[in-house]
Design a protein around this motif. Structure first.
Motif, short mmCIF file in Angstrom:
data_model
loop_
_atom_site.label_atom_id
_atom_site.label_comp_id
_atom_site.label_asym_id
_atom_site.label_seq_id
_atom_site.Cartn_x
_atom_site.Cartn_y
_atom_site.Cartn_z
N ASN A 130 0.88 -1.17 0.00
CA ASN A 130 0.00 0.00 0.00
C ASN A 130 0.92 1.22 0.00
N ARG A 131 1.28 1.64 -1.22
CA ARG A 131 2.28 2.70 -1.40
C ARG A 131 3.59 2.25 -0.76
N SER A 132 4.03 2.84 0.34
CA SER A 132 5.35 2.48 0.91
C SER A 132 5.28 1.40 1.97
N ASP A 133 4.08 0.99 2.37
CA ASP A 133 3.93 0.02 3.45
C ASP A 133 3.60 -1.37 2.91
N GLY A 134 4.14 -2.39 3.56
CA GLY A 134 3.88 -3.77 3.15
C GLY A 134 3.11 -4.53 4.21
N MET A 135 2.33 -5.52 3.75
CA MET A 135 1.56 -6.37 4.66
C MET A 135 1.80 -7.82 4.28
N ILE A 136 2.35 -8.58 5.21
CA ILE A 136 2.62 -10.00 4.99
C ILE A 136 1.44 -10.80 5.52
N MET A 137 0.91 -11.69 4.68
CA MET A 137 -0.29 -12.44 5.06
C MET A 137 -0.36 -13.73 4.25
N PRO A 138 -1.33 -14.61 4.54
CA PRO A 138 -1.50 -15.81 3.73
C PRO A 138 -1.71 -15.44 2.27
N THR A 139 -1.27 -16.29 1.37
CA THR A 139 -1.31 -15.99 -0.06
C THR A 139 -2.73 -15.71 -0.56
N TYR A 140 -3.74 -16.28 0.08
CA TYR A 140 -5.11 -16.14 -0.40
C TYR A 140 -5.84 -14.94 0.20
N ILE A 141 -5.20 -14.28 1.16
CA ILE A 141 -5.87 -13.16 1.84
C ILE A 141 -5.62 -11.85 1.09
N ASN A 142 -6.69 -11.11 0.87
CA ASN A 142 -6.62 -9.75 0.34
C ASN A 142 -7.98 -9.10 0.61
N LYS A 143 -8.11 -7.84 0.27
CA LYS A 143 -9.35 -7.13 0.55
C LYS A 143 -10.54 -7.76 -0.18
N GLY A 144 -10.32 -8.19 -1.40
CA GLY A 144 -11.41 -8.80 -2.16
C GLY A 144 -11.88 -10.09 -1.54
N PHE A 145 -10.94 -10.91 -1.09
CA PHE A 145 -11.28 -12.17 -0.43
C PHE A 145 -12.07 -11.90 0.84
N GLY A 146 -11.61 -10.93 1.63
CA GLY A 146 -12.31 -10.60 2.87
C GLY A 146 -13.72 -10.11 2.61
N LEU A 147 -13.88 -9.27 1.59
CA LEU A 147 -15.22 -8.79 1.26
C LEU A 147 -16.11 -9.93 0.80
#
Length: 223
Positions: A130-147
């Motif tokens: 997200n611009r300069s920040d990174g988020m490490i998470m499971p490969t299947y997780i993202n905002k679309g998956f959560g929604l």
């Protein structure tokens, strides 16, 4: 029936104001929720949202980049249990590399770490930026998956509108019916949006909500 899914940083709240949500925008969203569902889909932890978005009462929060939802004071997690063992291994690797990080309920945050973009390689995990920040998470997780998981949770059958500004909103856009970019969004987000607003941040979101409530949305998006 519409459901609006909005990013927080640089979408609802402006960076210039330290990401503190304006009272006008909070009031606009709270009034909108009386008629339509509105969810905030953000990479942030709830502890920071509690400070930055005082008075905001959306239908639900989808937090830590889609990892879990918070609705009516109940948490609904969208990750497999084995992630937490894997996360410990990743933390050890980051420690060995001398990389600074913080840990949420699910994901690992790398603040102002874009210079490390090509230096961190992980197995069975992904880094979303997200611009300069990174988020490490499971490969299947993202905002679309959560929604998507949240919509299944509430059995929502209407049309979805996503609002965003940055790279980690691309997956959100892939899982909504209509894509809206605020005026201050990155070019790559504007290029894939169905509608680009002429106002930045919360002012743009407020305008969109007014368009939905008045029916003007039908004139600018083919619904």
């Amino acid at each position: 029936m519409f459901l609006v899914a909005s990013d927080y940083d640089r979408t609802l709240a402006s960076e210039e104001n330290g990401f503190i949500l304006s009272k006008d925008v909070a009031e606009k969203v709270n009034n909108f929720v009386k008629k339509y569902p509105f969810v905030v889909v953000t990479g942030r932890e709830k502890r920071f949202i509690n400070i930055l978005a005082k008075g905001l009462k959306p239908t639900a929060w989808i937090l830590e980049n889609g990892s879990f939802a918070l609705m009516d004071d109940k948490e609904y997690y969208f990750v497999e249990n084995d992630w937490f063992n894997l996360r410990e291994n990743i933390i050890r690797k980051l420690d060995e590399m001398g990389i600074k990080y913080s840990v949420g309920k699910v994901i690992i945050y790398l603040d102002n770490a874009v210079h490390l973009k090509n230096k961190i390689f992980l197995e069975n995990a992904s880094i979303e930026w997200n611009r300069s920040d990174g988020m490490i998470m499971p490969t299947y997780i993202n905002k679309g998956f959560g929604l998507k998981k949240f919509l299944q949770l509430i059995n929502f059958k209407g049309k979805t509108i996503g609002i965003g500004d940055s790279e980690n909103d691309i997956n959100l856009f892939k899982n909504v019916d209509y894509k809206v970019a605020v005026h201050n969004a990155l070019k790559e987000i504007k290029d894939i949006a169905d509608l680009v607003l002429d106002e930045d941040n919360g002012k743009g979101v407020s305008k969109l909500l007014d368009m939905i409530l008045t029916g003007e949305i039908y004139k600018v998006i083919k619904i």
